[in-house]
Design a protein around this motif. Structure first.
Motif, PDB file in Angstrom:
ATOM      1  N   ARG A   1      -2.267 -20.084  12.878  1.00 10.19           N
ATOM      2  CA  ARG A   1      -2.530 -21.319  13.366  1.00 10.19           C
ATOM      3  C   ARG A   1      -2.579 -22.456  12.057  1.00 10.19           C
ATOM      4  N   VAL A   2      -3.039 -22.103  11.000  1.00  8.88           N
ATOM      5  CA  VAL A   2      -3.005 -23.074   9.857  1.00  8.88           C
ATOM      6  C   VAL A   2      -2.827 -22.271   8.643  1.00  8.88           C
ATOM      7  N   ASN A   3      -2.429 -22.870   7.629  1.00  7.04           N
ATOM      8  CA  ASN A   3      -2.143 -21.996   6.185  1.00  7.04           C
ATOM      9  C   ASN A   3      -3.507 -21.659   5.850  1.00  7.04           C
ATOM     10  N   VAL A   4      -3.674 -20.617   5.555  1.00  6.70           N
ATOM     11  CA  VAL A   4      -4.894 -20.253   4.923  1.00  6.70           C
ATOM     12  C   VAL A   4      -4.971 -19.297   3.665  1.00  6.70           C
ATOM     13  N   GLN A   5      -3.777 -18.762   3.508  1.00  2.00           N
ATOM     14  CA  GLN A   5      -3.453 -17.953   2.419  1.00  2.00           C
ATOM     15  C   GLN A   5      -2.922 -18.557   1.211  1.00  2.00           C
ATOM     16  N   PHE A   6      -3.681 -18.357  -0.121  1.00  2.63           N
ATOM     17  CA  PHE A   6      -3.010 -19.061  -1.207  1.00  2.63           C
ATOM     18  C   PHE A   6      -3.074 -18.142  -2.335  1.00  2.63           C
ATOM     19  N   ASN A   7      -2.992 -16.767  -2.086  1.00  2.09           N
ATOM     20  CA  ASN A   7      -2.539 -15.992  -3.132  1.00  2.09           C
ATOM     21  C   ASN A   7      -1.303 -16.149  -3.839  1.00  2.09           C
ATOM     22  N   ASN A   8      -1.150 -15.762  -4.967  1.00  3.64           N
ATOM     23  CA  ASN A   8       0.014 -15.616  -5.818  1.00  3.64           C
ATOM     24  C   ASN A   8       0.675 -14.393  -5.865  1.00  3.64           C
ATOM     25  N   GLY A   9       0.042 -13.311  -5.562  1.00  3.81           N
ATOM     26  CA  GLY A   9       0.573 -11.982  -5.426  1.00  3.81           C
ATOM     27  C   GLY A   9       0.225 -11.352  -3.822  1.00  3.81           C
ATOM     28  N   GLU A  10       1.109 -10.563  -3.422  1.00  2.00           N
ATOM     29  CA  GLU A  10       0.629  -9.943  -2.118  1.00  2.00           C
ATOM     30  C   GLU A  10       1.482  -8.690  -2.081  1.00  2.00           C
ATOM     31  N   HIS A  11       0.707  -7.690  -0.936  1.00  2.00           N
ATOM     32  CA  HIS A  11       1.614  -6.490  -0.652  1.00  2.00           C
ATOM     33  C   HIS A  11       1.528  -6.320   0.694  1.00  2.00           C
ATOM     34  N   GLY A  12       1.924  -5.178   1.449  1.00  2.00           N
ATOM     35  CA  GLY A  12       2.128  -5.111   2.718  1.00  2.00           C
ATOM     36  C   GLY A  12       3.386  -5.133   3.304  1.00  2.00           C
ATOM     37  N   PHE A  13       4.250  -5.241   2.188  1.00  5.86           N
ATOM     38  CA  PHE A  13       5.714  -5.273   2.694  1.00  5.86           C
ATOM     39  C   PHE A  13       6.416  -4.024   2.818  1.00  5.86           C
ATOM     40  N   ASP A  14       7.674  -4.001   3.183  1.00  2.00           N
ATOM     41  CA  ASP A  14       8.294  -2.746   3.471  1.00  2.00           C
ATOM     42  C   ASP A  14       8.220  -1.721   2.202  1.00  2.00           C
ATOM     43  N   ASN A  15       7.852  -0.561   2.613  1.00  2.00           N
ATOM     44  CA  ASN A  15       7.580   0.310   1.462  1.00  2.00           C
ATOM     45  C   ASN A  15       8.845   0.867   0.804  1.00  2.00           C
ATOM     46  N   GLY A  16       9.947   0.321   1.251  1.00  5.94           N
ATOM     47  CA  GLY A  16      11.071   0.774   0.522  1.00  5.94           C
ATOM     48  C   GLY A  16      11.458  -0.294  -0.636  1.00  5.94           C
ATOM     49  N   GLU A  17      10.547  -1.069  -0.615  1.00  2.56           N
ATOM     50  CA  GLU A  17      10.766  -2.247  -1.700  1.00  2.56           C
ATOM     51  C   GLU A  17      10.503  -1.852  -2.815  1.00  2.56           C
ATOM     52  N   LEU A  18      11.129  -2.056  -3.872  1.00  5.37           N
ATOM     53  CA  LEU A  18      10.740  -1.491  -5.241  1.00  5.37           C
ATOM     54  C   LEU A  18       9.189  -2.111  -5.714  1.00  5.37           C
ATOM     55  N   ASP A  19       8.925  -3.278  -5.280  1.00  2.00           N
ATOM     56  CA  ASP A  19       7.820  -3.859  -5.877  1.00  2.00           C
ATOM     57  C   ASP A  19       6.461  -3.120  -5.068  1.00  2.00           C
ATOM     58  N   MET A  20       6.836  -2.670  -4.137  1.00  2.95           N
ATOM     59  CA  MET A  20       5.620  -2.078  -3.347  1.00  2.95           C
ATOM     60  C   MET A  20       5.280  -0.395  -3.927  1.00  2.95           C
ATOM     61  N   LYS A  21       6.454   0.062  -4.727  1.00  2.00           N
ATOM     62  CA  LYS A  21       6.160   1.498  -5.119  1.00  2.00           C
ATOM     63  C   LYS A  21       4.902   1.483  -6.135  1.00  2.00           C
ATOM     64  N   THR A  22       4.461   2.500  -6.504  1.00  2.00           N
ATOM     65  CA  THR A  22       3.180   2.713  -7.083  1.00  2.00           C
ATOM     66  C   THR A  22       3.153   3.840  -8.062  1.00  2.00           C
ATOM     67  N   ILE A  23       2.173   4.495  -8.794  1.00  2.00           N
ATOM     68  CA  ILE A  23       2.298   5.393  -9.877  1.00  2.00           C
ATOM     69  C   ILE A  23       1.621   6.791  -9.364  1.00  2.00           C
ATOM     70  N   PHE A  24       2.047   7.565 -10.105  1.00  2.00           N
ATOM     71  CA  PHE A  24       1.589   8.892 -10.093  1.00  2.00           C
ATOM     72  C   PHE A  24       1.528   9.533 -11.574  1.00  2.00           C
ATOM     73  N   ARG A  25       0.388   9.978 -11.872  1.00  2.00           N
ATOM     74  CA  ARG A  25       0.103  10.833 -13.167  1.00  2.00           C
ATOM     75  C   ARG A  25      -0.965  11.905 -12.872  1.00  2.00           C
ATOM     76  N   ALA A  26      -0.666  12.930 -13.580  1.00  2.00           N
ATOM     77  CA  ALA A  26      -1.616  14.087 -13.352  1.00  2.00           C
ATOM     78  C   ALA A  26      -1.776  15.002 -14.544  1.00  2.00           C
ATOM     79  N   VAL A  27      -2.708  15.420 -14.827  1.00  2.00           N
ATOM     80  CA  VAL A  27      -2.735  16.488 -16.018  1.00  2.00           C
ATOM     81  C   VAL A  27      -3.958  17.265 -15.956  1.00  2.00           C
ATOM     82  N   GLY A  28      -3.862  18.408 -16.340  1.00  2.00           N
ATOM     83  CA  GLY A  28      -5.059  19.359 -16.320  1.00  2.00           C
ATOM     84  C   GLY A  28      -4.442  20.901 -16.345  1.00  2.00           C
ATOM     85  N   PRO A  29      -5.243  21.821 -15.990  1.00  2.00           N
ATOM     86  CA  PRO A  29      -4.939  23.252 -16.456  1.00  2.00           C
ATOM     87  C   PRO A  29      -3.751  23.633 -15.451  1.00  2.00           C
TER      88      PRO A  29
END
Length: 462
Positions: free
Chosen positions: A345-373
């Motif tokens: 109804r009105v413009n209320v979003q002022f973020n400079n960064g955002e997510h929620g987009f297509d999970n196929g987009e490279l910018d939406m990818k995230t990390i995975f690290r694992a260590v242990g026995p």
């Protein structure tokens, strides 16, 4: 009958007993079970370590496992993606479809922090790993992790902490105190599984953008925290018995603030008078419930209203997203292209960064690290979907998973094959239709048949 024959008969009786589907408890083995700590740094994009020096995350990669990136579930939002990690289900199957609780009948919409405490939003048929582990004799904890502070089918997590509405996500000293608390949970309270959540670098990425110096500074803080965490694991005597996974829920991209914005209040053929319920203004996703008889009219007005907006009737939403097939999804839903957020109804979003987009987009990818026995060292693996992490965690804990959408075979190569397996073997048959159920049933049947034959043969010969 000889002693050997008696032993075979007892083994056969154990296999055929009604409780044979319950994980076997080996006397004294509980103490040697490897523990598991899952840590999520919200909004940590897959390549945030490439423009910042991250010695502690780099050390994890050298000593353990690193994925090139991990693909989160769609919709790439905090609560839905975190719940996928602890259920192994796509979002349409676990039902936590948004960060906000909403009700299309009462028109109630609750913000993120309030939604964290709404039991019926989370407990809607899926049982997360905390409860599954507790049902199989383990003790679990959740520190700020989304979904960890409500009950599921009447059961609560053994230990839990919930962040407050005005929680300061950036306090590095508090991060360390939280880690100290988690170490005490493992050592003093005997917990086997803990999920630990940090709200950064998501908050900084939203405010300043993913390419900002502020985000880079926050990534350095995250890396220092990883170093502190690993130091505390060593100091607590857990280095040889605790598996550590560090991951996130989604990535982040820069918001487009110029040019043709996605503004519903400016679409020429659309009117909010035709809408019964709306869920807009929360990034690049939206849901609409048109008034009775107006579905087609609203759809026709919106489907070509903006070149960067993709509007669907629920039944036509792309199946590959595994999102729309849930009763909580409205008849019309939509998402916008990277960089474009939806204004209602009105413009209320002022973020400079955002997510929620297509999970196929490279910018939406995230990390995975694992260590242990249990994890191999110096291994980098190709990308995989976050839906598989749940099966891996169940395997590490030696518990039988609930029915889910993941496959253990996807991440099993991350682990040692030289005996670094859970002390309590997984002997239960998985739910019908679960990957591997047929092979386990076949193997168990073959074992029973062999024991029966051996017992009969020995009874006659000895």
């Amino acid at each position: 009958m000889s002693r050997l024959t008696v032993l075979l008969a007892v083994a056969l009786a154990a296999l055929l007993a009604p409780g044979a589907g319950v994980p076997v408890r080996v006397p004294g083995a509980q103490g040697s079970r490897n523990k598991l700590l899952l840590v999520s740094f919200d909004g940590f994009r897959w390549n945030y370590d490439q423009d910042v020096d991250t010695p502690n995350l780099d050390a994890m990669a050298l000593e353990g496992v690193k994925a090139r990136y991990m693909t989160p579930a769609f919709v790439t939002m905090t609560s839905p993606c975190h719940f996928t990690l602890v259920t192994g289900k796509y979002i349409e199957n676990h039902g936590v479809v948004h960060n906000m609780f909403f009700n299309t009948t009462s028109k109630v919409k609750l913000p993120y922090h309030a939604t964290l405490g709404v039991e019926r939003w989370w407990d809607n048929g899926s049982v997360p790993i905390w409860i599954t582990a507790q049902r199989q004799g383990l003790k679990t904890g959740s520190f700020f992790y989304p979904g960890g502070n409500v009950t599921y089918q009447g059961a609560a997590v053994s230990q839990s902490r919930k962040e407050g509405v005005f929680h300061n996500y950036k306090d590095e000293q508090e991060w360390r105190r939280n880690i100290d608390t988690v170490m005490n949970w493992f050592v003093q309270d005997g917990l086997d599984l803990v999920t630990l959540y940090f709200g950064e670098p998501d908050s900084t990425g939203h405010k300043f953008g993913p390419e900002s110096e502020e985000r880079k500074t926050m990534v350095r803080q995250v890396d220092r925290t990883v170093g502190y965490l690993r130091e505390r694991i060593e100091q607590s005597g857990l280095a040889g018995s605790l598996n550590l996974i560090i991951t996130s829920d989604h990535g982040m991209t820069t918001v487009n603030k110029s040019g043709q914005l996605v503004e519903f209040h400016k679409f020429p053929n659309f009117s909010f008078k035709d809408i019964e319920f709306e869920l807009l203004d929360y990034g690049p996703n939206g849901m609409l419930l048109p008034k009775e008889g107006l579905l087609d009219k609203v759809y026709e007005a919106l489907k070509d209203a903006h070149p960067n907006l993709h509007v669907y009737k629920k039944e036509a939403f792309p199946k590959g997203f595994h999102y729309a097939n849930n009763p909580r999804i409205t008849p019309l839903l939509m998402y916008s292209d990277p960089g474009y957020v939806i204004h209602g109804r009105v413009n209320v979003q002022f973020n400079n960064g955002e997510h929620g987009f297509d999970n196929g987009e490279l910018d939406m990818k995230t990390i995975f690290r694992a260590v242990g026995p249990s994890f191999r060292a110096g291994l980098q693996v190709e990308p995989f979907e976050s839906v598989h992490v749940y099966e891996l965690m169940c395997h590490l804990l030696g518990i039988v998973p609930e029915a889910n959408d993941g496959h253990l075979s996807t991440l099993l190569p991350l682990l040692h094959q030289d005996g670094h397996t859970p002390a309590t073997p997984r002997t239960s048959v998985p739910p019908e239709g679960h990957p591997g159920a047929a092979s386990q049933l076949s193997a168990r049947s073959s074992l029973v048949t062999g024991l029966m034959a051996a017992t009969i043969l020995l009874a006659h010969v000895l």
